[in-house]
Design an enzyme around this catalytic site. Structure first.
Site, PDB file in Angstrom:
ATOM      1  N   CYS A  99       0.859  -1.180   0.000  1.00  0.00           N
ATOM      2  CA  CYS A  99       0.000   0.000   0.000  1.00  0.00           C
ATOM      3  C   CYS A  99       0.896   1.230   0.000  1.00  0.00           C
ATOM      4  O   CYS A  99       2.121   1.118  -0.019  1.00  0.00           O
ATOM      5  CB  CYS A  99      -0.928  -0.021   1.219  1.00  0.00           C
ATOM      6  SG  CYS A  99      -2.297   1.157   1.120  1.00  0.00           S
ATOM      7  N   CYS A 104      -3.766   6.194  -0.070  1.00  0.00           N
ATOM      8  CA  CYS A 104      -3.280   4.882  -0.503  1.00  0.00           C
ATOM      9  C   CYS A 104      -2.923   4.805  -1.982  1.00  0.00           C
ATOM     10  O   CYS A 104      -2.980   3.726  -2.578  1.00  0.00           O
ATOM     11  CB  CYS A 104      -4.314   3.818  -0.157  1.00  0.00           C
ATOM     12  SG  CYS A 104      -4.643   3.695   1.618  1.00  0.00           S
ATOM     13  N   LYS A 141     -12.193  -4.885   3.142  1.00  0.00           N
ATOM     14  CA  LYS A 141     -11.606  -3.964   4.113  1.00  0.00           C
ATOM     15  C   LYS A 141     -12.531  -2.765   4.254  1.00  0.00           C
ATOM     16  O   LYS A 141     -12.787  -2.047   3.281  1.00  0.00           O
ATOM     17  CB  LYS A 141     -10.220  -3.525   3.664  1.00  0.00           C
ATOM     18  CG  LYS A 141      -9.547  -2.548   4.621  1.00  0.00           C
ATOM     19  CD  LYS A 141      -8.172  -2.159   4.095  1.00  0.00           C
ATOM     20  CE  LYS A 141      -7.501  -1.151   5.005  1.00  0.00           C
ATOM     21  NZ  LYS A 141      -6.168  -0.753   4.503  1.00  0.00           N
ATOM     22  N   ARG A 200      -3.018   4.215  12.767  1.00  0.00           N
ATOM     23  CA  ARG A 200      -2.543   5.388  12.038  1.00  0.00           C
ATOM     24  C   ARG A 200      -1.504   6.158  12.845  1.00  0.00           C
ATOM     25  O   ARG A 200      -0.637   6.819  12.271  1.00  0.00           O
ATOM     26  CB  ARG A 200      -3.728   6.258  11.627  1.00  0.00           C
ATOM     27  CG  ARG A 200      -4.556   5.555  10.556  1.00  0.00           C
ATOM     28  CD  ARG A 200      -5.872   6.216  10.236  1.00  0.00           C
ATOM     29  NE  ARG A 200      -6.587   5.414   9.244  1.00  0.00           N
ATOM     30  CZ  ARG A 200      -7.838   5.608   8.887  1.00  0.00           C
ATOM     31  NH1 ARG A 200      -8.532   6.597   9.439  1.00  0.00           N
ATOM     32  NH2 ARG A 200      -8.411   4.834   7.984  1.00  0.00           N
ATOM     33  N   LYS A 247     -11.241  -7.296   7.211  1.00  0.00           N
ATOM     34  CA  LYS A 247     -10.671  -6.334   8.153  1.00  0.00           C
ATOM     35  C   LYS A 247     -11.653  -5.188   8.351  1.00  0.00           C
ATOM     36  O   LYS A 247     -12.119  -4.634   7.351  1.00  0.00           O
ATOM     37  CB  LYS A 247      -9.341  -5.816   7.609  1.00  0.00           C
ATOM     38  CG  LYS A 247      -8.655  -4.798   8.504  1.00  0.00           C
ATOM     39  CD  LYS A 247      -7.370  -4.283   7.850  1.00  0.00           C
ATOM     40  CE  LYS A 247      -6.720  -3.239   8.736  1.00  0.00           C
ATOM     41  NZ  LYS A 247      -5.507  -2.655   8.115  1.00  0.00           N
ATOM     42  N   TYR A 257      -2.068  -8.254  17.291  1.00  0.00           N
ATOM     43  CA  TYR A 257      -0.985  -7.698  18.098  1.00  0.00           C
ATOM     44  C   TYR A 257      -0.764  -8.514  19.363  1.00  0.00           C
ATOM     45  O   TYR A 257       0.232  -8.319  20.060  1.00  0.00           O
ATOM     46  CB  TYR A 257      -1.301  -6.237  18.434  1.00  0.00           C
ATOM     47  CG  TYR A 257      -1.489  -5.408  17.181  1.00  0.00           C
ATOM     48  CD1 TYR A 257      -0.394  -4.955  16.457  1.00  0.00           C
ATOM     49  CD2 TYR A 257      -2.765  -5.121  16.692  1.00  0.00           C
ATOM     50  CE1 TYR A 257      -0.564  -4.225  15.295  1.00  0.00           C
ATOM     51  CE2 TYR A 257      -2.937  -4.392  15.523  1.00  0.00           C
ATOM     52  CZ  TYR A 257      -1.836  -3.945  14.824  1.00  0.00           C
ATOM     53  OH  TYR A 257      -2.002  -3.243  13.660  1.00  0.00           O
TER      54      TYR A 257
END
Length: 337
Positions: free
Chosen positions: A128, A138, A207, A217, A261, A327
């Protein structure tokens, strides 16, 4: 319960609690299981040395220099995690995001670093431009109706160029996330003609334009400098039909694996994709906002992080995702050991 209704229901012959009293029995009949081999760990890499910079909105996550990335990769490999997906923060950004397809770009260096430090670990790359462009969108920009927007078709060639550079650096898989129409076909064509027809492609096929991306971000320093991404990411109110069209188109263009996502707020989409494309490997991204909400609540003593995180990830797996980007990957590997 009276005698008549008890007999009609099968009680006491049928007692569902018999299968719940013993922890061993519960584990024996469990239909959904988590394992480190199902998990992909997202990592953020930046130029410099000996940098492990905490991400304020994502406790426990860091921006890493290459030397620190090598340590992180070795640990992930030792824990049995399937792989990592790399996001780069370049030293300089420009309108074209040129660091993203440079041989000495930050992600290209990161790929080589991980492959050397942890050769058994799968290395995926996000394909991306939002981390690399000065405007935070993007792809390349164009003016439409007096406003700046991402130019779809001119961006496709650069996505192909970026993916090839990742492959040349040694990536095991590329994962385009920009939601450009035709991106999978353009990347597949570029990879095949550069001698990488064997390299698998995992598309961020469904997405959504989600508020759950906020902490990411910060982590990737990729917030758009104007407007938002609603002209190319999916509307959260869109029903499953639109997601299924996106998935079908990406598969036709050559995607080998697909992703939904975010994950937790879109379990219905994961389930619909799994039921409609049963033979296709399906991933889901347990995104930054989902992670940070739990971290914040746990820090206040309102929830138990371990119990809640495992429940959330189990729900994502139960909905139909065989692969989870999270994560918590290292934590889960330790919790399950």
């Amino acid at each position: 319960m009276n005698q008549r209704s008890a007999a009609d229901s099968g009680f006491p012959t049928t007692r569902m609690r018999r299968l719940r009293y013993n922890a061993g029995v519960r584990a024996l009949i469990r239909e959904t299981t988590l394992a480190p081999a199902n998990l992909i760990l997202p990592l953020f890499v930046r130029p410099g040395k000996n940098i492990k910079q905490p991400i304020g909105s994502m406790p426990g996550q860091f921006q890493l220099s290459l030397d620190q990335l090598a340590k992180e990769a070795k640990e992930a490999e030792q824990l049995g995690i399937a792989g990592v997906i790399l996001f780069g923060i370049p030293a300089e950004k420009d309108l074209q995001g040129s660091d993203s397809y440079c041989d000495q770009g930050i992600v290209q260096q990161a790929v080589r670093t991980v492959k050397e430090a942890a050769p058994k670990l799968l290395v995926l790359t996000d394909v991306c431009f939002c981390e690399y462009t000065s405007h935070g969108h993007c792809g390349l920009l164009e003016e439409r109706n007096g406003q700046q927007d991402v130019a779809n078709d001119p961006t496709l060639a650069l996505l192909g160029k970026q993916a090839v550079s990742h492959a040349q650096a040694g990536a095991d898989m590329v994962a385009p996330s920009g939601m450009m129409d035709g991106m999978v076909g353009a990347i597949r064509y570029a990879l095949d003609h550069a001698g990488f027809s064997h390299l698998p492609l995992m598309s961020y096929a469904a997405k959504y334009s989600s508020a759950f991306y906020g902490p990411f971000r910060d982590a990737a320093e990729s917030a758009p400098q104007f407007g938002d991404r609603r002209t190319y990411q999916m509307d959260p109110a869109a029903a499953a039909g639109q997601a299924l069209r996106e998935v079908e188109l990406d598969l036709r263009e050559g995607a080998d694996m697909i992703m939904v996502k975010p994950a937790l707020a879109y379990l219905d989409i994961i389930r619909d994709v799994r039921e409609n494309f049963p033979g296709v490997p399906l991933a889901a991204y347990n995104v930054s906002g989902e992670y940070s909400l739990v971290k914040a609540a746990a820090a206040n003593g309102w929830v138990d992080e371990r119990t809640l995180a495992l429940e959330m990830l189990t729900a994502i797996k139960r909905a139909g995702a065989s692969i989870i980007l999270t994560y918590w990957a290292k934590d889960v590997a330790r919790w399950l050991s």
